[in-house]
Design a protein around this motif. Structure first.
Motif, PDB file in Angstrom:
ATOM      1  N   GLU A 144       0.684  -1.325   0.163  1.00 16.53           N
ATOM      2  CA  GLU A 144       0.022  -0.002   0.243  1.00 16.53           C
ATOM      3  C   GLU A 144       0.820   1.350   0.001  1.00 16.53           C
ATOM      4  O   GLU A 144       0.432   2.373  -0.235  1.00 16.53           O
ATOM      5  CB  GLU A 144      -0.948  -0.139   1.034  1.00 16.53           C
ATOM      6  N   ASN A 145       2.012   1.157   0.388  1.00 15.77           N
ATOM      7  CA  ASN A 145       3.103   2.435   0.445  1.00 15.77           C
ATOM      8  C   ASN A 145       3.742   2.564  -1.046  1.00 15.77           C
ATOM      9  O   ASN A 145       4.772   3.206  -1.026  1.00 15.77           O
ATOM     10  CB  ASN A 145       3.881   2.160   1.798  1.00 15.77           C
ATOM     11  N   GLY A 146       3.645   1.415  -1.710  1.00 16.27           N
ATOM     12  CA  GLY A 146       4.562   1.346  -2.819  1.00 16.27           C
ATOM     13  C   GLY A 146       5.790   0.605  -2.785  1.00 16.27           C
ATOM     14  O   GLY A 146       6.618   0.642  -3.716  1.00 16.27           O
ATOM     15  N   ALA A 147       6.243   0.235  -1.642  1.00 16.10           N
ATOM     16  CA  ALA A 147       7.329  -0.728  -1.543  1.00 16.10           C
ATOM     17  C   ALA A 147       7.162  -1.988  -2.286  1.00 16.10           C
ATOM     18  O   ALA A 147       6.069  -2.676  -1.972  1.00 16.10           O
ATOM     19  CB  ALA A 147       7.559  -0.954  -0.010  1.00 16.10           C
ATOM     20  N   ALA A 148       8.179  -2.202  -3.008  1.00 22.45           N
ATOM     21  CA  ALA A 148       8.361  -3.336  -3.977  1.00 22.45           C
ATOM     22  C   ALA A 148       8.681  -4.502  -3.226  1.00 22.45           C
ATOM     23  O   ALA A 148       9.555  -4.633  -2.435  1.00 22.45           O
ATOM     24  CB  ALA A 148       9.347  -3.037  -5.121  1.00 22.45           C
ATOM     25  N   ASP A 149       8.011  -5.868  -3.569  1.00 21.79           N
ATOM     26  CA  ASP A 149       8.369  -7.227  -3.135  1.00 21.79           C
ATOM     27  C   ASP A 149       9.244  -7.498  -4.208  1.00 21.79           C
ATOM     28  O   ASP A 149       8.877  -8.006  -5.196  1.00 21.79           O
ATOM     29  CB  ASP A 149       7.217  -8.001  -3.127  1.00 21.79           C
ATOM     30  N   ASP A 150      10.697  -7.503  -4.100  1.00 22.15           N
ATOM     31  CA  ASP A 150      11.733  -7.872  -4.986  1.00 22.15           C
ATOM     32  C   ASP A 150      11.745  -9.294  -5.442  1.00 22.15           C
ATOM     33  O   ASP A 150      12.045  -9.800  -6.496  1.00 22.15           O
ATOM     34  CB  ASP A 150      12.902  -7.280  -4.699  1.00 22.15           C
ATOM     35  N   ALA A 151      11.354 -10.145  -4.414  1.00 23.80           N
ATOM     36  CA  ALA A 151      11.277 -11.584  -4.658  1.00 23.80           C
ATOM     37  C   ALA A 151      10.261 -11.756  -5.485  1.00 23.80           C
ATOM     38  O   ALA A 151      10.128 -12.967  -6.318  1.00 23.80           O
ATOM     39  CB  ALA A 151      11.205 -12.429  -3.426  1.00 23.80           C
ATOM     40  N   ALA A 152       8.950 -11.093  -5.474  1.00 19.52           N
ATOM     41  CA  ALA A 152       7.882 -11.219  -6.377  1.00 19.52           C
ATOM     42  C   ALA A 152       8.146 -10.988  -7.651  1.00 19.52           C
ATOM     43  O   ALA A 152       7.660 -11.660  -8.658  1.00 19.52           O
ATOM     44  CB  ALA A 152       6.693 -10.549  -5.656  1.00 19.52           C
ATOM     45  N   MET A 153       8.990  -9.785  -7.761  1.00 26.26           N
ATOM     46  CA  MET A 153       9.258  -9.268  -9.323  1.00 26.26           C
ATOM     47  C   MET A 153       9.993 -10.709  -9.887  1.00 26.26           C
ATOM     48  O   MET A 153       9.858 -10.817 -10.998  1.00 26.26           O
ATOM     49  CB  MET A 153      10.244  -8.342  -9.205  1.00 26.26           C
ATOM     50  N   VAL A 154      10.855 -11.184  -9.255  1.00 25.00           N
ATOM     51  CA  VAL A 154      11.727 -12.341  -9.665  1.00 25.00           C
ATOM     52  C   VAL A 154      10.637 -13.420 -10.235  1.00 25.00           C
ATOM     53  O   VAL A 154      10.796 -14.096 -11.336  1.00 25.00           O
ATOM     54  CB  VAL A 154      13.091 -12.807  -8.939  1.00 25.00           C
ATOM     55  N   ASP A 155       9.620 -13.815  -9.390  1.00 29.91           N
ATOM     56  CA  ASP A 155       8.893 -14.682  -9.550  1.00 29.91           C
ATOM     57  C   ASP A 155       8.123 -14.494 -11.014  1.00 29.91           C
ATOM     58  O   ASP A 155       7.809 -15.405 -11.540  1.00 29.91           O
ATOM     59  CB  ASP A 155       7.925 -15.054  -8.534  1.00 29.91           C
ATOM     60  N   VAL A 156       7.744 -13.342 -11.128  1.00 28.82           N
ATOM     61  CA  VAL A 156       6.993 -12.677 -12.117  1.00 28.82           C
ATOM     62  C   VAL A 156       7.864 -12.996 -13.373  1.00 28.82           C
ATOM     63  O   VAL A 156       7.455 -13.393 -14.342  1.00 28.82           O
ATOM     64  CB  VAL A 156       6.294 -11.325 -12.008  1.00 28.82           C
ATOM     65  N   LEU A 157       8.923 -12.457 -13.457  1.00 33.23           N
ATOM     66  CA  LEU A 157      10.137 -12.634 -14.536  1.00 33.23           C
ATOM     67  C   LEU A 157      10.110 -14.209 -14.925  1.00 33.23           C
ATOM     68  O   LEU A 157      10.188 -14.334 -16.030  1.00 33.23           O
ATOM     69  CB  LEU A 157      11.435 -11.987 -14.232  1.00 33.23           C
ATOM     70  N   ASP A 158      10.081 -14.733 -13.845  1.00 30.49           N
ATOM     71  CA  ASP A 158      10.299 -16.369 -14.333  1.00 30.49           C
ATOM     72  C   ASP A 158       8.888 -16.904 -15.126  1.00 30.49           C
ATOM     73  O   ASP A 158       8.960 -17.766 -15.792  1.00 30.49           O
ATOM     74  CB  ASP A 158      10.814 -17.110 -13.036  1.00 30.49           C
ATOM     75  N   GLU A 159       7.881 -16.360 -14.350  1.00 30.03           N
ATOM     76  CA  GLU A 159       6.673 -17.000 -14.630  1.00 30.03           C
ATOM     77  C   GLU A 159       6.272 -16.625 -16.234  1.00 30.03           C
ATOM     78  O   GLU A 159       5.696 -17.337 -16.958  1.00 30.03           O
ATOM     79  CB  GLU A 159       5.441 -16.488 -13.726  1.00 30.03           C
ATOM     80  N   PHE A 160       6.585 -15.507 -16.645  1.00 28.29           N
ATOM     81  CA  PHE A 160       6.391 -14.994 -17.908  1.00 28.29           C
ATOM     82  C   PHE A 160       7.710 -15.278 -18.954  1.00 28.29           C
ATOM     83  O   PHE A 160       7.378 -15.034 -20.073  1.00 28.29           O
ATOM     84  CB  PHE A 160       6.110 -13.553 -17.917  1.00 28.29           C
TER      85      PHE A 160
END
Length: 287
Positions: A144-160
């Motif tokens: 809600e504050n815009g802090a990024a979940d960096d591990a989630a980003m890596v998961d998305v990059l792998d997913e796609f």
């Protein structure tokens, strides 16, 4: 076939040995290798660029998966040639401003950038409508504050199954762990100032304070070592008349100059005109 292998994980002895042993055993030519031990974090990181025959690529992927399971390393095998003749897949990362990510999406739609938009990633929800407009999946990785979940980003990059990560005014700093996993020229960033002269978060303000009449943007590769240089792929400038207000300069830069700079930079990378070698941008020789 040029292949980049990256490895990241808990530091220990002999982590590189099985990787190097396998690739040399297959007759691969090693064009680049870099290894780092981050003692304070107890982290091992490695990048290895090799040349192999195309029919060796999938066995290499399978072998590195097994080595990763044994060593507890996150190992990625990637090649800019792996999809040919299909197009590479881009993850477009953004936060608030839509001019730059829109320009990339429009260039993809027009065929100027020969790639597919795999996913739009953001730490804010503001640009979800932009993704929907172009029919691109949207992934929100911020709280809600815009802090990024960096591990989630890596998961998305792998997913796609992404080939290149395009930071189109993504207003967060990627951690070294993410940079290492996609090292070797896979992360392209837009900086809204001319590097190396105007780094930081307020390059327009700094150039304006220096009484500059020429402003610009820089498209560059992101690397884990922030002080290793700016790895410039493309730069674009515009000039203003004396007395032009700062707000007008920022508006013109964000609306016209920055999007054009990033589009051309991404095109050069996707078309394999340039690549990153030992943290330096190199032009590929034409056949």
């Amino acid at each position: 076939m040029e292949v980049v292998i990256t490895a990241l994980g808990p530091d220990n002895v002999g982590l590189a040995d099985p990787i190097i042993h396998y690739v040399t055993g297959q007759g691969a030519r090693i064009a680049e290798i870099q290894m780092y031990d981050h003692d304070e974090e107890q982290l091992f990181a490695m990048i290895c660029r090799i040349d192999i025959q195309r029919n060796q690529y999938q066995p290499l992927v399978d072998a590195m998966r097994q080595i990763g399971q044994h060593t507890k390393l996150a190992i990625r095998v990637w090649s800019s040639e792996r999809r040919a003749p299909d197009k590479p897949r881009l993850a477009i990362c953004c936060t608030y401003k839509d001019d730059t990510p829109r320009a990339v999406l429009e260039a993809i739609a027009a065929g100027t950038i020969g790639a597919d938009a795999a996913v739009l990633i953001s730490n804010r929800g503001k640009l979800q409508g932009l993704a929907e407009e172009f029919g691109v999946p949207f992934s929100m990785i911020g709280d809600e504050n815009g802090a990024a979940d960096d591990a989630a980003m890596v998961d998305v990059l792998d997913e796609f199954d992404v080939d290149y990560v395009v930071l189109a005014r993504y207003m967060r700093v990627l951690p070294p762990s993410t940079c290492w996993q996609f090292a070797g020229g896979r992360i392209v960033n837009l900086h809204h100032g001319l590097l190396p002269g105007f780094p930081g978060f307020r390059p327009y303000h700094d150039a304006f304070a220096a009484r500059m009449l020429t402003f610009g943007a820089t498209c560059h590769f992101i690397i884990p070592e922030l002080d290793a240089g700016n790895q410039t792929i493309n730069q674009r400038t515009f000039s203003v008349s004396p007395g032009t207000p700062l707000d007008a300069i920022i508006e013109q830069g964000g609306r016209e100059n920055e999007p054009a700079c990033l589009v051309e930079g991404v095109r050069r990378v996707v078309d394999r005109e340039v690549y990153l070698h030992f943290h330096r941008v190199v032009a590929r020789s034409t056949p």
